[in-house]
Design an enzyme around this catalytic site. Structure first.
Site, short mmCIF file in Angstrom:
data_model
loop_
_atom_site.label_atom_id
_atom_site.label_comp_id
_atom_site.label_asym_id
_atom_site.label_seq_id
_atom_site.Cartn_x
_atom_site.Cartn_y
_atom_site.Cartn_z
N ILE A 12 0.84 -1.20 0.00
CA ILE A 12 0.00 0.00 0.00
C ILE A 12 0.87 1.25 0.00
O ILE A 12 0.57 2.25 -0.66
CB ILE A 12 -0.97 -0.01 1.21
CG1 ILE A 12 -1.78 -1.31 1.22
CG2 ILE A 12 -1.92 1.18 1.14
CD1 ILE A 12 -2.65 -1.51 2.45
N ASP A 31 11.86 2.57 5.35
CA ASP A 31 11.40 1.17 5.38
C ASP A 31 12.58 0.30 5.81
O ASP A 31 13.72 0.59 5.44
CB ASP A 31 10.92 0.77 3.97
CG ASP A 31 9.98 -0.43 3.98
OD1 ASP A 31 8.85 -0.29 3.47
OD2 ASP A 31 10.37 -1.51 4.49
N SER A 125 -7.59 -0.63 10.15
CA SER A 125 -8.20 -1.79 9.48
C SER A 125 -9.63 -1.99 9.96
O SER A 125 -9.96 -1.71 11.12
CB SER A 125 -7.37 -3.03 9.81
OG SER A 125 -8.06 -4.19 9.41
N TYR A 150 -2.21 -8.86 16.05
CA TYR A 150 -2.13 -7.90 14.93
C TYR A 150 -3.30 -6.92 14.99
O TYR A 150 -3.12 -5.70 15.00
CB TYR A 150 -2.13 -8.65 13.58
CG TYR A 150 -2.59 -7.79 12.44
CD1 TYR A 150 -1.75 -6.82 11.90
CD2 TYR A 150 -3.90 -7.89 11.94
CE1 TYR A 150 -2.19 -5.99 10.88
CE2 TYR A 150 -4.35 -7.06 10.93
CZ TYR A 150 -3.49 -6.12 10.40
OH TYR A 150 -3.95 -5.29 9.41
N LYS A 154 -3.72 -2.58 15.92
CA LYS A 154 -4.45 -1.55 15.15
C LYS A 154 -5.40 -0.79 16.08
O LYS A 154 -5.53 0.42 16.00
CB LYS A 154 -5.24 -2.20 14.01
CG LYS A 154 -4.37 -2.80 12.92
CD LYS A 154 -3.69 -1.71 12.11
CE LYS A 154 -2.72 -2.27 11.10
NZ LYS A 154 -1.81 -1.26 10.53
N ASN A 199 -3.45 -14.28 2.22
CA ASN A 199 -4.60 -13.54 1.71
C ASN A 199 -5.09 -14.13 0.39
O ASN A 199 -4.34 -14.77 -0.35
CB ASN A 199 -4.25 -12.06 1.55
CG ASN A 199 -3.95 -11.41 2.90
OD1 ASN A 199 -2.84 -10.96 3.13
ND2 ASN A 199 -4.92 -11.41 3.79
C1 UD1 Z 1 -7.14 -10.63 6.84
C2 UD1 Z 1 -7.11 -10.30 8.29
C3 UD1 Z 1 -7.24 -8.83 8.48
C4 UD1 Z 1 -6.14 -8.11 7.76
C5 UD1 Z 1 -6.15 -8.52 6.30
C6 UD1 Z 1 -4.93 -7.96 5.61
C7 UD1 Z 1 -8.04 -12.28 9.41
C8 UD1 Z 1 -9.14 -12.80 10.24
N1 UD1 Z 1 -8.16 -11.02 9.01
O1 UD1 Z 1 -8.42 -10.27 6.32
O2 UD1 Z 1 -7.18 -8.51 9.85
O3 UD1 Z 1 -6.29 -6.72 7.87
O4 UD1 Z 1 -6.12 -9.93 6.16
O5 UD1 Z 1 -5.07 -8.01 4.25
O6 UD1 Z 1 -7.09 -12.96 9.13
N2 UD1 Z 1 -9.72 -17.25 1.72
C9 UD1 Z 1 -9.86 -18.51 1.16
N3 UD1 Z 1 -8.72 -19.19 0.79
C10 UD1 Z 1 -7.47 -18.66 0.95
C11 UD1 Z 1 -7.33 -17.37 1.53
C12 UD1 Z 1 -8.49 -16.70 1.90
O7 UD1 Z 1 -10.96 -19.01 0.99
O8 UD1 Z 1 -6.47 -19.34 0.61
C13 UD1 Z 1 -10.93 -16.51 2.10
C14 UD1 Z 1 -11.00 -16.20 3.60
O9 UD1 Z 1 -11.60 -17.24 4.30
C15 UD1 Z 1 -11.83 -14.91 3.58
C16 UD1 Z 1 -11.48 -14.24 2.26
O10 UD1 Z 1 -10.91 -15.27 1.44
O11 UD1 Z 1 -13.19 -15.23 3.54
C17 UD1 Z 1 -10.48 -13.11 2.40
O12 UD1 Z 1 -9.37 -13.58 3.15
P1 UD1 Z 1 -8.03 -12.72 3.36
O13 UD1 Z 1 -7.56 -12.23 2.03
O14 UD1 Z 1 -7.10 -13.52 4.16
O15 UD1 Z 1 -8.51 -11.43 4.14
P2 UD1 Z 1 -9.30 -11.30 5.55
O16 UD1 Z 1 -9.33 -12.58 6.28
O17 UD1 Z 1 -10.59 -10.64 5.25
#
Ligand code: UD1
Length: 335
Positions: A12, A31, A125, A150, A154, A199
């Protein structure tokens, strides 16, 4: 105006440096390169035609933090992205997360006070809302007990800012991001996760690129229309532009309180399956995926009420989901 971007070679931070320079600001990046590399500075120069200043520094170390301000004595404001950000890792190393994320913040504030720097934008966040009681979620919704160190850092920084801004000349804005994805249209900068991505989007693009065998969709029995979790995904360039507007608001003294919070999302919720569909449609690439059990700690659904940001900041996300998923893919293909 000269802005210090901490964590400015990260995902970001690099996009925000581009948008700030495009808007006429001078930028210094500090950084420690723990999760990024210095080549990002060359790439920012390629995109904007202007090279930001760069200093390698671990800002959680008070001496190194001081050196940044001794080297660049004309800083008017700070946008703070420097932090450790992996939820899972923070459960294993909570003390490290508190020391790093809170230490960086406190060292910066000390230097701001010493040097009379007044403007501070904090990378926060939507994790501070936890599992929402009502949707879309407003800035006035209650913050909840954090579910990871984490997320806790925040929330703590937001709370510390409340007292710090009330007792000093510092004015601050905390931007509560939803789920930033995508990459710059040039495909010169983007997200570079360390190791196996946690993610969704980096996991999708790495699977499409053949680096990962299969995407696991965590959970198909949530109480949502298609059974998968819903998030408010926002293009990182839209998010970067929100920072330009926020720092300008402080500099122009348009802020209505010493500390303000804004939701930075699109206002639209998309399920994991909808993200996969968008990726396949916008790139023409078929994704290998299957359902897997729920991931511990995931909230079911969240999306932003963006009306306050629209009204107060005059900012609104413009990019659609297909532009987010296709730009992430163009970036992945350069790696
Ligand atoms: C996560 C963090 C959040 C942080 C953000 C940073 C948690 C609970 N929350 O958000 O605090 O600010 O990352 O970017 O960890 N998913 C899959 N398969 C995967 C990966 C993800 O199905 O391999 C799904 C997850 O279950 C979720 C969605 O995709 O429903 C988004 O996941 P992710 O990108 O990890 O973000 P958050 O969990 O929303």
């Amino acid at each position: 105006m000269r802005i210090l971007i901490t964590g400015g070679t990260g995902f970001i931070g690099s996009h925000t440096t581009v948008e700030l320079q495009n808007a006429g600001f001078d930028v210094v990046i500090a950084d420690n390169l723990s999760n990024s590399n210095a080549e990002v500075v060359d790439r920012i120069e390629k995109i904007t035609g202007k090279r930001p200043d760069f200093i390698k520094a671990d800002l959680s170390n008070a001496r190194e933090c001081r050196l940044v301000f001794d080297t660049f004595t004309d800083i008017d404001g700070i946008i703070n992205f420097a932090a450790s950000k992996a939820v899972g890792e923070s459960m294993e190393k909570p003390v490290m997360y508190y020391k790093n994320n809170l230490g960086i913040f406190l060292n910066l504030v000390e230097e701001m006070k010493k040097r009379n720097i007044k403007y501070f934008v904090q990378s926060s966040s939507c994790t501070v809302y936890g599992e929402p009681d009502t949707l879309p979620i407003k800035e006035t919704s209650p913050v909840k007990t954090a579910t990871s160190p984490y997320g806790h850092t925040k929330r703590i920084v937001e709370e510390m800012l409340d007292f710090i801004t009330a007792t000093s000349d510092i004015k601050a804005i905390a931007l509560r991001y939803f789920n930033p994805i995508g990459a710059h249209a040039s495909a010169l900068i983007g997200e570079l996760p360390n190791g196996v991505p946690n993610n969704l989007l980096p996991f999708i693009t790495q699977t499409a690129a053949g680096i990962r065998k299969e995407l696991k969709v965590f959970g198909n029995d949530y109480p949502t229309p298609d059974g998968t979790c819903i998030r408010d995904y926002i293009h990182v360039v839209d998010l970067a532009k929100a920072h330009v507007v926020a720092i300008r608001r402080l500099i122009d003294k348009k802020n209505k309180k010493d500390l303000e919070f804004f939701n930075i999302g699109t206002g639209n919720g998309f399920s994991v399956l909808e993200i996969i569909k968008s990726f396949e449609k916008s790139t023409g690439v078929k994704l290998n995926w299957s359902f897997a059990p729920r991931r511990a700690g995931d909230i079911i659904q969240i999306w932003a009420d963006t009306s306050f940001a629209e009204k107060e900041l005059g900012w609104k996300a413009k990019e659609d989901l297909d532009s987010m998923t296709s730009s992430a893919w163009r970036w992945q293909q350069t790696l």
